[in-house]
Design an enzyme around this catalytic site. Structure first.
Site, PDB file in Angstrom:
ATOM      1  CG  HIS A   1      -2.046  -1.023   1.106  1.00 22.96           C
ATOM      2  ND1 HIS A   1      -2.523  -1.531  -0.088  1.00 22.96           N
ATOM      3  CD2 HIS A   1      -2.780  -1.642   2.082  1.00 22.96           C
ATOM      4  CE1 HIS A   1      -3.497  -2.403   0.160  1.00 22.96           C
ATOM      5  NE2 HIS A   1      -3.673  -2.495   1.458  1.00 22.96           N
TER       6      HIS A   1
ATOM      7  CG  HIS B   1      -7.797  -0.496   2.503  1.00 20.65           C
ATOM      8  ND1 HIS B   1      -8.474  -1.252   3.440  1.00 20.65           N
ATOM      9  CD2 HIS B   1      -6.715  -1.221   2.155  1.00 20.65           C
ATOM     10  CE1 HIS B   1      -7.802  -2.378   3.663  1.00 20.65           C
ATOM     11  NE2 HIS B   1      -6.732  -2.383   2.885  1.00 20.65           N
TER      12      HIS B   1
ATOM     13  CD  GLU C   1      -8.143  -3.632  -0.262  1.00 20.44           C
ATOM     14  OE1 GLU C   1      -7.000  -3.196  -0.498  1.00 20.44           O
ATOM     15  OE2 GLU C   1      -8.351  -4.596   0.502  1.00 20.44           O
TER      16      GLU C   1
END
Length: 283
Positions: free
Chosen positions: A48, A117, A248
């Protein structure tokens, strides 16, 4: 959860994640013959966007008639990524449908994979788990992963596996039946680059329905496996394992290192432009 709650250690609640969402194996990749090294912040991998990804920076807001646009410039070399990246994320609301559009332009060739997210629990804030949610994901294939959750490279058919969610399954029963501890996998969507159906989640108890549509080639279905009840939210509610799910929408994980995956490199003069729609209703 006030802003201080968001700035402390928290698992990307509601955040935009980037420059590259999901995992990059061993935190390294090569572009045009040059190797780039990223922070390793998830086992042996980069996750991420690194230590200070797009979820941990201040964006510039602009109010629109039916929403808000956030923008920022990610400087060359931020978290190890090449080139300056200009990013715009626009949220617009139309009735029960939230549209999230992501645009980006790069000064050098760089991988880009932006997603949202948010965690959902259709039973409502503070509900202990998502076992009574019915889940459908429109995918004929998924990506098997190694023990560090990096795709092995195989694009595997869902037929006859726990990953066949093409017809609705009740999550709790499904996890028990297949003896799996949850999902944290990329599902390979059947759609083109146009808007296509991705997933539907229905909570019978409340009648609430979430439908997701996207222009992206994949969706990471995550069932909150790493939530552990240590975080306190609104009204003192805690968030234990499996108390929320994420859909996601994104490019496939580790695509920058797996040439047969849909490409994730953004080159100068091109524009990254993806949209995801979250549609809420009551059945």
């Amino acid at each position: 959860m006030r802003e201080t709650g968001y700035l402390q250690k928290q698992p990307y609640f509601g955040a935009v994640v980037g420059r590259v969402a999901n995992r990059i194996a061993k935190g390294t990749f090569t572009v045009d013959g040059k190797e780039y090294k990223l922070a390793v912040n998830n086992g042996p991998n980069s996750l991420h966007g690194g230590v200070r990804g797009f979820d941990k920076v201040v964006w510039t807001p602009q109010v629109l008639s039916n929403g808000v646009q956030f923008s920022r410039i990610s400087p060359d070399g931020e978290e190890g990524y090449p080139g300056e990246l200009k990013v715009w994320v626009t949220y617009t609301l139309d009735g029960g449908e939230l549209m999230v559009n992501y645009r980006a332009q790069a000064s050098q060739t760089t991988p880009v994979n932006l997603t949202n997210h948010s965690y959902f629990n259709l039973a409502g804030q503070g509900s202990p788990n998502i076992y009574d949610h019915e889940v459908t994901i429109e995918a004929d294939a998924f990506l098997p992963v190694d023990e560090t959750l990096i795709p092995t490279g195989e694009v595997a058919p869902v037929q006859g596996t726990a990953f066949d969610l093409r017809k609705p399954v009740e999550l709790g029963k499904h996890l028990q039946e297949f003896r799996i501890h949850g999902f944290d996998h990329n599902f390979c969507l059947k759609g083109s680059k146009d808007k296509h159906f991705c997933a539907r989640v229905h909570h019978a108890g409340s009648g609430r329905v979430l439908e997701v549509y996207t222009t992206q080639p994949g969706v990471q279905f995550y069932t909150g496996n790493f939530l552990d009840g240590t975080l306190k939210g609104k009204s003192g509610a805690v968030y234990p394992k499996h108390s929320g799910f994420c859909l996601e929408t994104q490019s496939w994980p580790d695509a920058v290192n797996q040439p047969h995956f849909p490409p994730v490199l953004l080159r100068p003069g091109e524009e990254y432009d993806h949209t995801t729609w979250f549609k809420f209703s009551v059945a």
